[in-house]
Every structure is written in C-alpha cells, then in structure tokens.
Design a protein around this motif. Structure first.
Motif, PDB file in Angstrom:
ATOM      1  N   GLY A  43      -4.560 -11.730  10.297  1.00  0.00           N
ATOM      2  CA  GLY A  43      -5.460 -11.240   9.563  1.00  0.00           C
ATOM      3  C   GLY A  43      -4.871 -10.018   8.694  1.00  0.00           C
ATOM      4  N   LEU A  44      -3.884 -10.020   8.285  1.00  0.00           N
ATOM      5  CA  LEU A  44      -3.166  -9.247   7.477  1.00  0.00           C
ATOM      6  C   LEU A  44      -3.358  -9.583   5.880  1.00  0.00           C
ATOM      7  N   ASP A  45      -3.972  -8.692   5.102  1.00  0.00           N
ATOM      8  CA  ASP A  45      -3.969  -9.224   3.708  1.00  0.00           C
ATOM      9  C   ASP A  45      -2.807  -8.977   2.859  1.00  0.00           C
ATOM     10  N   GLN A  46      -2.894  -9.686   1.787  1.00  0.00           N
ATOM     11  CA  GLN A  46      -1.720  -9.821   0.748  1.00  0.00           C
ATOM     12  C   GLN A  46      -1.442  -8.460   0.357  1.00  0.00           C
ATOM     13  N   THR A  47      -2.271  -7.434   0.136  1.00  0.00           N
ATOM     14  CA  THR A  47      -1.924  -6.368  -0.482  1.00  0.00           C
ATOM     15  C   THR A  47      -1.130  -5.376   0.426  1.00  0.00           C
ATOM     16  N   LEU A  48      -1.347  -5.364   1.829  1.00  0.00           N
ATOM     17  CA  LEU A  48      -0.554  -4.816   2.652  1.00  0.00           C
ATOM     18  C   LEU A  48       0.868  -5.445   2.948  1.00  0.00           C
ATOM     19  N   ILE A  49       0.823  -6.721   2.721  1.00  0.00           N
ATOM     20  CA  ILE A  49       2.162  -7.629   3.042  1.00  0.00           C
ATOM     21  C   ILE A  49       3.011  -7.109   1.667  1.00  0.00           C
ATOM     22  N   GLU A  50       2.435  -7.144   0.525  1.00  0.00           N
ATOM     23  CA  GLU A  50       3.223  -6.510  -0.798  1.00  0.00           C
ATOM     24  C   GLU A  50       3.507  -4.968  -0.519  1.00  0.00           C
ATOM     25  N   LEU A  51       2.726  -4.245  -0.216  1.00  0.00           N
ATOM     26  CA  LEU A  51       3.074  -2.953   0.120  1.00  0.00           C
ATOM     27  C   LEU A  51       4.443  -2.744   0.902  1.00  0.00           C
ATOM     28  N   LEU A  52       4.173  -3.558   1.959  1.00  0.00           N
ATOM     29  CA  LEU A  52       5.448  -3.565   3.003  1.00  0.00           C
ATOM     30  C   LEU A  52       6.597  -3.962   2.072  1.00  0.00           C
ATOM     31  N   ASN A  53       6.601  -5.108   1.331  1.00  0.00           N
ATOM     32  CA  ASN A  53       7.867  -5.723   0.757  1.00  0.00           C
ATOM     33  C   ASN A  53       8.191  -4.607  -0.307  1.00  0.00           C
ATOM     34  N   VAL A  54       7.576  -3.958  -0.963  1.00  0.00           N
ATOM     35  CA  VAL A  54       7.662  -2.974  -2.004  1.00  0.00           C
ATOM     36  C   VAL A  54       8.438  -1.888  -1.349  1.00  0.00           C
ATOM     37  N   ARG A  55       7.976  -1.319  -0.183  1.00  0.00           N
ATOM     38  CA  ARG A  55       8.553  -0.121   0.444  1.00  0.00           C
ATOM     39  C   ARG A  55       9.922  -0.462   1.319  1.00  0.00           C
ATOM     40  N   LEU A  86       4.092   5.487  -3.141  1.00  0.00           N
ATOM     41  CA  LEU A  86       4.589   4.786  -1.990  1.00  0.00           C
ATOM     42  C   LEU A  86       5.604   5.541  -1.322  1.00  0.00           C
ATOM     43  N   PRO A  87       6.600   5.932  -2.060  1.00  0.00           N
ATOM     44  CA  PRO A  87       7.768   6.606  -1.211  1.00  0.00           C
ATOM     45  C   PRO A  87       7.427   7.921  -0.492  1.00  0.00           C
ATOM     46  N   ALA A  88       6.209   8.298  -0.909  1.00  0.00           N
ATOM     47  CA  ALA A  88       5.874   9.524  -0.106  1.00  0.00           C
ATOM     48  C   ALA A  88       4.364   9.274   0.423  1.00  0.00           C
ATOM     49  N   TRP A  89       4.377   8.211   0.908  1.00  0.00           N
ATOM     50  CA  TRP A  89       3.150   7.821   1.614  1.00  0.00           C
ATOM     51  C   TRP A  89       2.711   8.659   2.652  1.00  0.00           C
ATOM     52  N   ARG A  90       3.392   9.214   3.187  1.00  0.00           N
ATOM     53  CA  ARG A  90       3.015  10.095   4.509  1.00  0.00           C
ATOM     54  C   ARG A  90       2.518  11.345   4.131  1.00  0.00           C
ATOM     55  N   ASP A  91       2.395  11.599   2.649  1.00  0.00           N
ATOM     56  CA  ASP A  91       2.024  12.813   2.085  1.00  0.00           C
ATOM     57  C   ASP A  91       0.767  12.805   1.456  1.00  0.00           C
ATOM     58  N   THR A  92       0.054  11.580   1.520  1.00  0.00           N
ATOM     59  CA  THR A  92      -1.132  11.523   0.616  1.00  0.00           C
ATOM     60  C   THR A  92      -2.121  10.631   1.743  1.00  0.00           C
ATOM     61  N   ASP A  93      -3.491  10.723   1.406  1.00  0.00           N
ATOM     62  CA  ASP A  93      -4.571  10.175   2.188  1.00  0.00           C
ATOM     63  C   ASP A  93      -5.046   8.784   1.501  1.00  0.00           C
ATOM     64  N   LEU A  94      -4.093   8.103   0.483  1.00  0.00           N
ATOM     65  CA  LEU A  94      -4.453   6.917  -0.139  1.00  0.00           C
ATOM     66  C   LEU A  94      -4.277   5.664   0.641  1.00  0.00           C
ATOM     67  N   PHE A  95      -3.920   5.740   1.777  1.00  0.00           N
ATOM     68  CA  PHE A  95      -3.367   4.637   2.625  1.00  0.00           C
ATOM     69  C   PHE A  95      -4.431   4.667   3.917  1.00  0.00           C
ATOM     70  N   THR A  96      -4.877   3.464   4.283  1.00  0.00           N
ATOM     71  CA  THR A  96      -5.716   3.442   5.555  1.00  0.00           C
ATOM     72  C   THR A  96      -4.764   3.615   6.736  1.00  0.00           C
ATOM     73  N   GLU A  97      -5.464   3.762   7.976  1.00  0.00           N
ATOM     74  CA  GLU A  97      -4.740   3.926   9.179  1.00  0.00           C
ATOM     75  C   GLU A  97      -3.978   2.741   9.465  1.00  0.00           C
ATOM     76  N   LYS A  98      -4.232   1.591   9.209  1.00  0.00           N
ATOM     77  CA  LYS A  98      -3.486   0.142   9.540  1.00  0.00           C
ATOM     78  C   LYS A  98      -2.446  -0.024   8.611  1.00  0.00           C
ATOM     79  N   GLU A  99      -2.547   0.528   7.308  1.00  0.00           N
ATOM     80  CA  GLU A  99      -1.523   0.504   6.449  1.00  0.00           C
ATOM     81  C   GLU A  99      -0.366   1.421   6.889  1.00  0.00           C
ATOM     82  N   ARG A 100      -0.852   2.802   7.201  1.00  0.00           N
ATOM     83  CA  ARG A 100      -0.018   3.823   7.504  1.00  0.00           C
ATOM     84  C   ARG A 100       0.870   3.295   8.812  1.00  0.00           C
ATOM     85  N   ALA A 101       0.065   2.677   9.844  1.00  0.00           N
ATOM     86  CA  ALA A 101       0.763   2.172  10.855  1.00  0.00           C
ATOM     87  C   ALA A 101       2.036   1.018  10.641  1.00  0.00           C
ATOM     88  N   ALA A 102       1.488   0.257   9.574  1.00  0.00           N
ATOM     89  CA  ALA A 102       2.317  -0.870   9.298  1.00  0.00           C
ATOM     90  C   ALA A 102       3.838  -0.383   8.463  1.00  0.00           C
TER      91      ALA A 102
END
Length: 174
Positions: A43-55, A86-102
């Motif tokens: 159930g992972l969406d394509q946006t999250l998959i691409e975020l992971l690929n980019v990171r 994205l390189p500083a994702w930990r310092d923002t609130d722009l990502f969901t809990e699931k995205e942050r975990a992934a």
C-alpha cells in the motif's frame, strides 16, 4: 596509437555494466520490479517510492538516478519544496510520520556501516510501518542502492533534456 595512449584510453573509458552484461542488468531490473510490486502490495504510494529513490540517490551521489527520479517524483505530484528540503527532511514538518519512518529506514540501510544506528533507526521506523511496509521499503532501498552503484560505476551520463516530456531512453526500473 602507442601503448601509453592505448592504456590511458582504456582506463578512462567507461564500461556500461548494463550493456556489458545485459543478463545481470535484466536480473537487477527484475529485482527492482519485484521490490515495486512488494511496495504496491504493502500500500505504499508512488510519491513515497520516488521520495525514497531520490533520497537514496542523494546520499550515494548518483547524478543519473537523481535526474531520473526527481523527474518521476514531479510527474507523480511531488512538490518542488519537498524535493528541495529532502536532504534536511528531519528539520521540517513537511513529511508525514510514515514518510519520515520510511526515510529513516532508507538512510539506515544506505549508510549500513553503523550497526548501532541502523538498529536504532530500524526500531524507530517499525513504530510507523507495518511488517509489509518495512519489508517493502527495505527491498526498495536495497534495489535502489544497487541501481545507484551500477550507474556510478558505469558513469551513466545525465543527458540534457532527457527528463522532459516526450523524451525516450529511460530505464525500466531503478
């Protein structure tokens, strides 16, 4: 060409691993497709998959994969703002809990040499990912790291305009 020039030419010329051993490349593409299938099933969406690929590609410094996957992320609705931070994702609130975990898990697997940090980050990710999601993210990360290494070693070029609509020559997976 004299021996010195021939040796220099031979050592500076790239070997595209995907072209030199296409069966191995097809096998890696198969892994990428199965990892994507696992992500879809979880159930992972394509946006999250691409975020992971980019990171992952940012961490590994793979220009070819960054070019490819930033374009794919944008096509899947990712915003310029989230890609920029994205390189500083930990310092923002722009990502969901699931995205942050992934993203946490992706970084832990990509930077695999620190076992203690990897265990801690994996445990943190487990709080927000189901077993299927955890496994799927792990396989996506493993596959993307392999694609990065093939492109880096092969010195796959980033071609001007390749990521624009209507251009061809894209990889199947990775």
């Amino acid at each position: 060409m004299d021996e010195t020039a021939a040796a220099q030419h031979h050592t500076t010329q790239s070997v595209f691993l995907d072209k030199a051993h296409p069966a191995a490349w097809r096998a890696l593409n198969g892994l990428g497709l199965k990892a994507k299938e696992a992500a879809d099933d979880a159930g992972l969406d394509q946006t999250l998959i691409e975020l992971l690929n980019v990171r992952i590609s940012q961490i590994n410094g793979c220009a070819y994969c960054l070019d490819l996957h930033v374009g794919d992320a944008v096509k899947n609705g990712e915003t310029a703002q989230r890609l920029a931070v994205l390189p500083a994702w930990r310092d923002t609130d722009l990502f969901t809990e699931k995205e942050r975990a992934a993203l946490t898990l992706a970084e832990a697997i990509t930077n695999i040499s620190d076992a203690r940090a990897r265990e801690h980050e994996g445990a943190t990710a487990r709080k927000h990912l189901t077993d299927a999601e955890f496994s799927a993210v792990s396989w996506l990360v493993i596959a993307m790291n392999a694609f990065n290494r093939v492109s880096i070693v092969s010195q796959h070029p980033v071609r001007k305009g390749r990521g624009e609509p209507g251009t061809a020559g894209r990889r199947q997976a990775g």
